[in-house]
Design an enzyme around this catalytic site. Structure first.
Site, PDB file in Angstrom:
ATOM      1  N   LYS B  56       6.574   9.984 -27.550  1.00  0.00           N
ATOM      2  CA  LYS B  56       7.472   9.243 -28.525  1.00  0.00           C
ATOM      3  C   LYS B  56       6.820   8.799 -29.984  1.00  0.00           C
ATOM      4  O   LYS B  56       5.465   8.692 -30.097  1.00  0.00           O
ATOM      5  CB  LYS B  56       8.081   7.832 -27.768  1.00  0.00           C
ATOM      6  CG  LYS B  56       9.189   7.231 -28.547  1.00  0.00           C
ATOM      7  CD  LYS B  56       9.684   5.868 -27.513  1.00  0.00           C
ATOM      8  CE  LYS B  56      10.591   5.065 -28.225  1.00  0.00           C
ATOM      9  NZ  LYS B  56      10.955   4.053 -27.272  1.00  0.00           N
ATOM     10  N   SER B 131      15.998   3.709 -26.299  1.00  0.00           N
ATOM     11  CA  SER B 131      15.599   4.183 -27.589  1.00  0.00           C
ATOM     12  C   SER B 131      14.763   5.628 -27.466  1.00  0.00           C
ATOM     13  O   SER B 131      14.387   6.325 -28.257  1.00  0.00           O
ATOM     14  CB  SER B 131      14.680   3.214 -28.392  1.00  0.00           C
ATOM     15  OG  SER B 131      13.480   2.705 -27.734  1.00  0.00           O
ATOM     16  N   SER B 155      14.580   1.301 -22.296  1.00  0.00           N
ATOM     17  CA  SER B 155      14.359   2.433 -23.388  1.00  0.00           C
ATOM     18  C   SER B 155      13.793   3.424 -22.606  1.00  0.00           C
ATOM     19  O   SER B 155      13.811   4.566 -23.310  1.00  0.00           O
ATOM     20  CB  SER B 155      13.759   2.061 -24.443  1.00  0.00           C
ATOM     21  OG  SER B 155      14.359   1.229 -25.325  1.00  0.00           O
TER      22      SER B 155
END
Lengths: 90, 445
Positions: B56, B131, B155
């Site tokens: 990420k 997310s 997330s």
């Protein structure tokens, strides 16, 4: 919520459009957050550390980081090896 | 197929398909091919030898750009490597690129990325969740074997559920946050995505452990001894089915049936404070974010906008650099922490947090594992919720309590709705009981 005051506290410039939009949205969000007050929390200790660990300190000894130059290169404004900041003292 | 060929094959797949899905912000083609060639020569192979891993865009990787999905960090180059990423590399993983995310991990759809929205590989009209939506999509589309995400309120689990793969939110304090760009420090935890339980488990086993650079990691992890699924008791958390998709409930009930057959006994679990968890979460998370994001002031990182004096330079830099959702949460958090409101909001929220934790402590007295759907609905359409932040927040209703309590949870894919969109079952266990989660997930295969 006094959005003017809070955005000043947060050092965050908002456009007039954002202020208006946020104010409306916060009205809804705060109404929903106020549900918190439905619960009785008398005598409940708030949680500040979910692990139960406290003051996990390391030895106060300097360590060599090794990539100082890279950190300095990331400064948006630089003079020599310093981050350049606008004058704060008259 | 040798490793170099494997990497090239993945890169080609990304080139062919990621133009539409947009799971990556950047792919490190040359580096990963070079790395594959180096690994080919290794005699002793690590636990993750040759696994292709996506990270990420909020985890530092030395020498590479990192932006946390934000314009305010555009051009920032990592000066060191996050512990979790380093551990993956030390076990011979190949880091192929950084994935798209909601700006500073604030969002449940990846539409809050400052760059572009990621699309769900199952159906590109739909969001991948967030997310860590880019990390979930990259694994779901077979661009990577494993990816790393971060989970503050769901997330990892929510996008895993939306994309039909596995996602693990480890026990708070088991995986180092050193080198993770902070959103809400008391809730953030790095964890893996994978298509198989074995990959998920080896990734977790690799990244866990004490780190002197993160003082919230446990020195000792009192992991539970192995327990077979047939010796576990299963707790079914009672929840309000209103607002849940029919298919979600249907598949969830099937999962209960499946696990009930395989466990020792089944108990119903009441958690009276669950419904307050989400408002408590938004106060705690936004408050911590308002403090953590104070560092983005145009002096040390990324973007700078000149004002007439220092203060107005801060205000302009932050006003232009941050996106709408980030601003909304900074304002909410600043308000909750400001003089006169602290007791009413922040302190109250931390007390509710204590009650949520107590609910879990009680539950684990009678159950080894708990289950609840990962999300009330399957993936929603791109644009469907982006103008209504509250309805977006409520999508996290089943995932946030786990972060508040600091326990561990896994989302396992289970069934689909009539549109072919995946449903997920969330399995929750007490601190350090990740092994139980893997066992239970196998029971759903």
């Amino acid at each position: 919520m006094d959005i003017e005051k809070v955005s000043k506290l947060a050092r965050l410039e908002l456009s007039e459009e954002e202020k208006e939009k946020f104010s409306k949205q916060f009205e809804n969000i705060m109404k929903w957050i106020d549900e918190l007050n439905e619960t009785n929390t008398d005598g409940i200790e708030p949680i500040f550390s979910i692990t139960g660990m406290e003051n996990n300190l390391r030895n106060d000894r300097e360590e060599f980081f090794g990539n100082r130059e890279r950190i300095i290169k990331n400064f948006p404004n630089r003079e020599y090896d310093f981050a350049k900041v606008k004058k704060v003292i008259e | 197929m040798n490793l170099e060929e494997k990497v090239r094959e993945h890169i080609n797949k990304i080139k062919e398909k990621d133009g539409k899905i947009k799971s990556f912000i950047e792919v490190w083609e040359e580096d990963s091919i070079k790395r594959a060639k180096e690994l080919e020569l290794k005699k002793e192979k690590g636990k993750l030898y040759g696994k292709i891993v996506a990270i990420k865009d909020n985890m530092l990787f030395e020498g590479k750009e990192i932006t946390a999905g934000s314009k305010i960090l555009k051009g920032h180059i990592s000066s060191y490597t996050a512990t979790a990423v380093k551990k993956m590399i030390d076990e011979d993983a190949i880091i192929i690129g950084r994935t798209n995310m909601d700006e500073f991990a604030m969002g449940s759809s990846n539409e809050n990325s400052a760059y572009f929205p990621t699309r769900n590989p199952i159906n590109t009209d739909y969001v991948p969740g967030g997310s860590s939506g880019g990390s979930a999509a990259a694994v779901a589309a077979d661009f990577a074997d494993i990816s790393l995400g971060s989970d503050t309120g769901g997330s990892i689990r929510q996008p895993a559920s939306f994309c039909g793969i596995y996602g693990l939110k480890p026990t708070y304090g088991t995986v180092s946050r050193y080198g993770l760009i902070a959103f809400a420090s008391s809730l953030d935890q790095i964890g893996p995505f994978a298509k198989t339980i074995d990959d998920l488990k080896s990734a977790y086993d690799t990244i866990k452990g004490f780190d002197p650079n993160d003082s919230t990691t446990y020195k000792e992890m009192k992991e539970h001894s192995d327990k077979k699924l047939s010796d576990m008791s299963l707790g079914i958390i009672e929840f309000d089915e209103k607002g849940c998709d029919e298919a979600v409930i249907e598949n969830f009930n099937k999962a209960i049936g499946e696990l009930s057959k395989k466990t020792k006994k089944t108990v119903k679990i009441k958690m009276p404070h669950l419904k307050y968890a989400i408002s408590s979460y938004y106060i705690v998370a936004s408050s911590e974010a308002s403090s953590n994001l104070a560092r983005f002031d145009g002096i040390r990182y990324g973007r700078y906008e000149e004002g007439k004096d220092l203060e107005s330079s801060y205000e302009k830099t932050r006003g232009k650099g941050f996106g709408t959702e980030v601003k909304r949460r900074i304002i909410l958090g600043t308000y909750a922490l400001s003089a006169g409101y602290y007791d009413e909001y922040y302190l109250k929220a931390q007390k509710i947090r204590a009650l949520v934790k107590k609910d879990f402590d009680e539950a684990f007295k009678t159950a080894d594992i708990l289950i609840i759907p990962t999300t009330p609905t399957t993936a929603f359409k791109i644009g469907e919720k982006s103008e209504n932040p509250l309805s977006m927040y409520l999508n996290d209703i089943f995932t946030v309590p786990v972060n508040l309590a600091g326990v561990c949870a896994l989302s396992a894919p289970y069934g689909k709705d009539s549109k072919g969109l995946p449903c997920g079952v969330q399995i929750i266990a007490d601190r350090f009981s990740e092994k139980y989660l893997f066992e239970a997930a196998k029971g759903l295969l």
